[in-house]
Structures are given as C-alpha cells and as structure tokens.
Design a protein around this motif. Structure first.
Motif, PDB file in Angstrom:
ATOM      1  N   GLN A  21       0.834  -1.206   0.000  1.00 10.35           N
ATOM      2  CA  GLN A  21       0.000   0.000   0.000  1.00 10.35           C
ATOM      3  C   GLN A  21       0.872   1.261   0.000  1.00 10.35           C
ATOM      4  O   GLN A  21       0.595   2.223  -0.728  1.00 10.35           O
ATOM      5  N   ALA A  52      -7.956   8.235  -2.559  1.00 12.41           N
ATOM      6  CA  ALA A  52      -9.138   7.755  -1.840  1.00 12.41           C
ATOM      7  C   ALA A  52      -9.479   6.333  -2.294  1.00 12.41           C
ATOM      8  O   ALA A  52      -9.839   5.476  -1.480  1.00 12.41           O
ATOM      9  N   GLN A  54      -7.423   3.991  -3.430  1.00 17.05           N
ATOM     10  CA  GLN A  54      -6.526   2.969  -2.866  1.00 17.05           C
ATOM     11  C   GLN A  54      -6.854   2.680  -1.413  1.00 17.05           C
ATOM     12  O   GLN A  54      -6.697   1.550  -0.954  1.00 17.05           O
ATOM     13  N   LEU A  55      -7.354   3.703  -0.696  1.00 16.85           N
ATOM     14  CA  LEU A  55      -7.767   3.482   0.698  1.00 16.85           C
ATOM     15  C   LEU A  55      -8.907   2.459   0.738  1.00 16.85           C
ATOM     16  O   LEU A  55      -8.863   1.499   1.519  1.00 16.85           O
ATOM     17  N   VAL A  56      -9.909   2.645  -0.135  1.00 15.71           N
ATOM     18  CA  VAL A  56     -11.050   1.722  -0.194  1.00 15.71           C
ATOM     19  C   VAL A  56     -10.559   0.327  -0.569  1.00 15.71           C
ATOM     20  O   VAL A  56     -10.884  -0.664   0.089  1.00 15.71           O
ATOM     21  N   PHE A  58      -7.484  -1.173  -0.448  1.00 16.49           N
ATOM     22  CA  PHE A  58      -6.629  -1.901   0.498  1.00 16.49           C
ATOM     23  C   PHE A  58      -7.384  -2.259   1.787  1.00 16.49           C
ATOM     24  O   PHE A  58      -7.151  -3.314   2.370  1.00 16.49           O
ATOM     25  N   ALA A  59      -8.281  -1.379   2.230  1.00 17.44           N
ATOM     26  CA  ALA A  59      -9.076  -1.689   3.428  1.00 17.44           C
ATOM     27  C   ALA A  59     -10.011  -2.859   3.132  1.00 17.44           C
ATOM     28  O   ALA A  59     -10.150  -3.780   3.948  1.00 17.44           O
ATOM     29  N   TYR A  60     -10.622  -2.844   1.946  1.00 22.35           N
ATOM     30  CA  TYR A  60     -11.528  -3.919   1.556  1.00 22.35           C
ATOM     31  C   TYR A  60     -10.766  -5.253   1.450  1.00 22.35           C
ATOM     32  O   TYR A  60     -11.208  -6.292   1.965  1.00 22.35           O
ATOM     33  N   GLU A  62      -7.955  -6.095   2.904  1.00 20.51           N
ATOM     34  CA  GLU A  62      -7.543  -6.529   4.250  1.00 20.51           C
ATOM     35  C   GLU A  62      -8.747  -7.084   5.016  1.00 20.51           C
ATOM     36  O   GLU A  62      -8.635  -8.087   5.722  1.00 20.51           O
ATOM     37  N   GLY A  63      -9.899  -6.420   4.866  1.00 19.40           N
ATOM     38  CA  GLY A  63     -11.124  -6.883   5.512  1.00 19.40           C
ATOM     39  C   GLY A  63     -11.495  -8.288   5.062  1.00 19.40           C
ATOM     40  O   GLY A  63     -11.836  -9.147   5.869  1.00 19.40           O
ATOM     41  N   LEU A  64     -11.400  -8.520   3.744  1.00 16.26           N
ATOM     42  CA  LEU A  64     -11.704  -9.849   3.199  1.00 16.26           C
ATOM     43  C   LEU A  64     -10.750 -10.890   3.763  1.00 16.26           C
ATOM     44  O   LEU A  64     -11.157 -11.985   4.160  1.00 16.26           O
ATOM     45  N   GLN A  66      -9.016 -10.804   6.552  1.00 16.81           N
ATOM     46  CA  GLN A  66      -9.276 -11.056   7.984  1.00 16.81           C
ATOM     47  C   GLN A  66     -10.527 -11.920   8.152  1.00 16.81           C
ATOM     48  O   GLN A  66     -10.551 -12.806   8.998  1.00 16.81           O
ATOM     49  N   ARG A  70     -10.848 -15.698   9.821  1.00 16.77           N
ATOM     50  CA  ARG A  70     -11.745 -16.021  10.938  1.00 16.77           C
ATOM     51  C   ARG A  70     -12.610 -17.236  10.645  1.00 16.77           C
ATOM     52  O   ARG A  70     -12.916 -18.011  11.510  1.00 16.77           O
TER      53      ARG A  70
END
Lengths: 73, 240
Positions: A21, A52, A54-56, A58-60, A62-64, A66, A70
């Motif tokens: 990132q 903006a 790239q923020l969406v 990379f967060a998405y 990383e969320g996937l 994680q 789980r």
C-alpha cells in the motif's frame, strides 16, 4: 540495543503498515507530481480520487483477508 | 487564524490519542511498583522528546526549502494518516479488535508481575520506553502538522496541552482511560492528517488548491466518504 531496534521499528511502523500500500501511495504521488505540473486542477482531482480509491481497495482487501482467516471453512 | 486553530486542533487530537496510550503504561507501572521510578522514566522520555522537537523542528523549518519540505512531510503525513485511517476502518467494520486501554493496562501489569526483580529500574525502563515510543508519534505529528504550515508554535502548543490534559485526568482518575473514545478519535485524526498530507504533498508538487487552506475540508469529506464506503464493502455479506 533492543531499545534502539524497537525505536527504529516504531519509526518505520509510523508510516508503513502494508509495504504494498505504501509503495502504491508513493507511486500515485510520483505520477501526480508529473501530471499536476502539466495538467493542473484536473490532475489534482484525479490524484485525490486515486488516493481515496486505494484506501477503499486496500481496506476492503484486508477486511476480506481477515474475514477469511476467521472463518476458514 | 483559522489555519492556526486547525493546526492546534490536529496536533491536540493526535497527541491526545498517543498520550492516552503512554499514560496507560505509566499507570500500570506506578500502581503495581510505586510511582518514583515510572515518573522518573516518563520525565526522562519527555525531556528526550522535547529535545527532538526543538532540534528537528527548528532544523527542518529553517534549513529545508519550503516546497521540498511540503512534498516530503506531506508524503510522510499522508502515509501516517492513511495507516491510522486504514486501521480505524477495519476496527469500525468489526474485522479487527478495538484498541482497549483496559486490556493494554492488564498486559503491562502482567509483564511487570513476571519480572522477578524488585529493583526500580524495571519500572523506570518500562515507563521510559513506553512514553518515548508513543511520544515519537506525538513528535512526528507536531513537527509534520506545524512545520509545513508556518504553525509550529500552534502545533507545539496543541501537543503540550494534550499531554498536560491527559496527564491531569490520569492523576485524578488513577486508572486506564478506557472511556476515552480512542478508536473514534484515531479515525477522526486519521482523516485530518491524511487530508493535510494530501494538501501539502500537492503544494510541494507546485499545485495550487482552489480556496487554499479551506480545500482541506473538501479533502476530509472525500476521505470520510471513501472510508465509509470501505466499511460498507467490508460489512457486506460475502457471496460464496
């Protein structure tokens, strides 16, 4: 020595959470530097949209990652 | 005036978050091993951090050309802010655990209890390390927020006031400040620092923003919308 290495890690960690990132952000800025001087405001708008975006992204991503970690099934 | 207030506010909020984390460590040491060593450790760390702010702050502000300073500090501030924002998005979306001062406090206490030595230097070193490492973030925020916008005194004041307020609250309540909405603060500060970083990096490239400093509010709105969008996407049920 351990204190110094912890301090060095802390300093790098201030700016870099995910190396990919960080590289993408620096590349966007480098491209922006080239484009802003030639195209002015439109390039500035694209620069902000890319940052903006790239923020969406990379967060998405990383969320996937994680969420999958789980629930491995 | 508005710009100075904005710089003060950004430095205050960013420093308050980090001061809360440093306070947790000092409290954990002080309440389990006595106050003398951790207070000395914290004081030594504050002096070292003060020297860093004065030395680097003045050096950077007086010797580096303004456009280069804006580009470099803006880029670093952008990376720093995005890191906070990224983490805040993941925490708000529920995929990463919230930062919990009570948990951090219990971890520090457990670490102290496992140290069999009764010498004071354990408490001193732990407080020194904790305050210094958390304080490095405060130093960066103060220098980055204040150094590029001719608002260094306002940024230093913001950082100092935050540290004093958090320390005073810690003295009064004498337990971890678990009610400080740290994750929300970090989210808000992440948006502000990312916007400031974008603003200064672009100015360092030679760009001129419409409405000058006011456009930071527009940038903040863009990053706020982007982060909410990321949260919505993460929370959306995945189709197998």
């Amino acid at each position: 020595m351990r204190f110094l290495s912890a301090a060095a890690r802390q300093i790098i960690g201030l700016f870099v959470g995910d190396w990919l990132q960080s590289i993408v952000v620096v590349l966007i800025l480098a491209a922006g530097w080239f484009a802003v001087s030639r195209f002015g405001l439109p390039a500035l708008v694209i620069l902000v949209v890319l940052l903006a975006g790239q923020l969406v992204w990379f967060a998405y991503a990383e969320g996937l990652k994680q969420s999958r970690r789980r629930s491995p099934s | 005036m508005g710009q100075q207030l904005f710089i003060f506010g950004a430095a205050f909020l960013g420093s308050a978050v980090e001061s809360t984390e440093a306070l947790t460590i000092v409290l954990a040491v002080g309440l389990t091993r006595g106050w003398r060593a951790p207070l000395l450790g914290a004081a030594a760390a504050v002096v070292a951090l003060g020297v860093l702010v004065v030395a680097f702050g003045q050096l950077i502000v007086t010797t580096v050309p303004e456009s280069a300073l804006k580009l470099v500090v803006g880029t670093l501030l952008l990376l720093f802010g995005l890191r906070w924002l990224h983490k805040a998005v993941l925490r708000s979306a529920g995929v990463v655990a919230m930062h919990d001062e009570q948990h951090a406090y219990e971890q520090a206490v457990a670490q102290l209890e496992s140290a069999v030595t009764t010498r004071d230097w354990v408490g001193f070193v732990l407080a020194l390390k904790g305050v210094f490492l958390e304080g490095l973030e405060v130093v960066f925020i103060v220098i980055a927020v204040g150094g590029t916008g001719h608002g260094f005194p306002a940024a230093v004041a913001g950082g100092l006031v935050a540290a004093i307020v958090i320390a005073a609250v810690g003295v009064v309540v004498r337990r971890p400040l678990s009610r400080v909405p740290e994750n929300t603060l970090k989210y808000g500060v992440g948006v502000i620092l990312t916007s400031l970083g974008t603003f200064w990096a672009a100015e360092g490239m030679g760009a001129r923003w419409p409405l000058d400093f006011v456009s930071i509010l527009g940038l903040a709105a863009v990053y706020l919308v982007a982060s909410r969008m990321a949260m919505t996407l993460i929370r959306r049920p995945q189709v197998a």
